[in-house]
Write an enzyme that holds these catalytic residues in place. Structure first.
Site, PDB file in Angstrom:
ATOM      1  N   TYR A 167      24.863  68.918  32.955  1.00 48.91           N
ATOM      2  CA  TYR A 167      26.014  69.719  32.546  1.00 48.91           C
ATOM      3  C   TYR A 167      25.795  70.153  31.098  1.00 48.91           C
ATOM      4  O   TYR A 167      25.842  69.334  30.178  1.00 48.91           O
ATOM      5  CB  TYR A 167      27.290  68.878  32.685  1.00 48.91           C
ATOM      6  CG  TYR A 167      28.605  69.588  32.440  1.00 48.91           C
ATOM      7  CD1 TYR A 167      28.679  70.924  32.072  1.00 48.91           C
ATOM      8  CD2 TYR A 167      29.810  68.900  32.599  1.00 48.91           C
ATOM      9  CE1 TYR A 167      29.892  71.557  31.855  1.00 48.91           C
ATOM     10  CE2 TYR A 167      31.036  69.515  32.386  1.00 48.91           C
ATOM     11  CZ  TYR A 167      31.072  70.829  32.001  1.00 48.91           C
ATOM     12  OH  TYR A 167      32.284  71.444  31.785  1.00 48.91           O
ATOM     13  N   LYS A 224      24.579  72.870  35.506  1.00 49.89           N
ATOM     14  CA  LYS A 224      25.875  73.534  35.387  1.00 49.89           C
ATOM     15  C   LYS A 224      25.920  74.097  33.979  1.00 49.89           C
ATOM     16  O   LYS A 224      26.094  73.354  33.004  1.00 49.89           O
ATOM     17  CB  LYS A 224      27.028  72.550  35.606  1.00 49.89           C
ATOM     18  CG  LYS A 224      28.413  73.177  35.431  1.00 49.89           C
ATOM     19  CD  LYS A 224      29.494  72.118  35.486  1.00 49.89           C
ATOM     20  CE  LYS A 224      30.889  72.720  35.406  1.00 49.89           C
ATOM     21  NZ  LYS A 224      31.185  73.472  34.178  1.00 49.89           N
TER      22      LYS A 224
END
Length: 306
Positions: free
Chosen positions: A139, A167
């Protein structure tokens, strides 16, 4: 062979659900899970920023994920964000997520202390090792974490066979291109910033995870459809409307996620509570903003979903 298809599509970030005392509402979690199933999204991203993860305990996060998995019953791809600001708790959440058979776990880098890249890689790899049968998603959200996923760190992380992608919530769309080109087709890059959804998709993101999707999933699903069919003018028109809605939601005194929960109560009858302190609660004037944004969503759906 990696199954990346289950990650390609619209994956709303799951909101924190509270009861009247500010505790996790299992009923609210189940209702929100059903809502996403009914809307036809690809999956959900649980216990991330939209889930107010920084202000949740380990037990809170476990309860939320347990309720999501029990209610989803395999009908949604589930990515569980498991990062805490220490490795021990993060590994515990990773083991717990794998025991529930989530599709993937994800983690931001450690925050506050500015760690060297090798320490960040060790943190992520330790978390991944606690869930050895589960995909791992990096992330990247430097504007909040204070740490950027560099190309050298990404290269190091691709040595871990469980890493399947990123992400990417950094603001430069070019980052998606760079990650995609470096990793190739055996990895997936998720678009993060909702305001540039179609930009991220066009430049190489095959999946998308966003914090405002839940308030208006139909609009993001339609944009995704238009991107796939090459109807970019139609996609752009919806993106412009979606961005105006996001700007409206961000104009409140209280936290944006509180506004979104109020919108879901107005438009969908979902009672998800407020936000957890120190996030600021909505004021009386903010409810007017929520009403305006809810109306804007209804109007956009009438316009673009005929």
């Amino acid at each position: 062979m990696r199954d990346l298809e289950k990650y390609k599509g619209i994956i709303p970030a799951f909101y924190a659900c509270y009861d009247s005392d500010g505790n996790i509402s299992a009923e609210g979690v189940r209702a929100l899970t059903d809502y996403y199933v009914e809307k036809g999204v690809k999956g959900v991203y649980v216990n991330g920023s939209s889930g107010e993860c920084i202000y949740q305990s380990v037990e809170d996060k476990k309860l939320v994920l347990e309720q999501v998995m029990a209610q989803a019953k395999g009908r949604l791809t589930v990515i569980a964000h498991v990062a805490c600001n220490n490795t021990k708790d993060s590994m515990e959440l990773a083991r717990h997520a794998q025991s529930l058979h989530v599709d993937a776990i994800a983690a931001i880098p450690p925050i506050y202390f500015h760690l060297p890249e090798y320490a960040i890689a060790q943190y992520w790899n330790d978390i991944s090792a606690a869930a050895p049968d589960t995909d791992f998603v990096i992330y990247n959200i430097p504007q909040l974490a204070g740490v950027s996923l560099t190309m050298s760190l990404f290269e190091r992380m691709r040595e871990n066979p469980r890493v399947i992608g990123v992400k990417n919530s950094s603001m430069p769309v070019q980052d998606i291109q760079m990650f995609r080109q470096a990793a190739g087709d055996s990895y997936i890059i998720f678009n993060g910033p909702d305001e540039q959804f179609i930009s991220g998709r066009v430049i190489g993101a095959e999946g998308a995870i966003g914090g405002t999707y839940g308030a208006m999933p139909e609009l993001f699903l339609k944009m995704d459809e238009y991107v796939k069919t090459g109807e970019l003018e139609k996609a752009r028109a919806i993106q412009y409307s979606v961005n105006e809605i996001i700007y409206k939601m961000c104009s409140a005194h209280g936290n944006m996620y509180g506004v979104i929960k109020a919108i879901l109560n107005i438009n969908e009858g979902l009672d998800l509570g407020g936000v957890r302190k120190p996030l600021p609660a909505l004021t009386e004037d903010d409810m007017l903003i929520a009403e305006e944004a809810a109306f804007m969503i209804r109007s956009a759906k009438e316009t673009y979903l005929r």
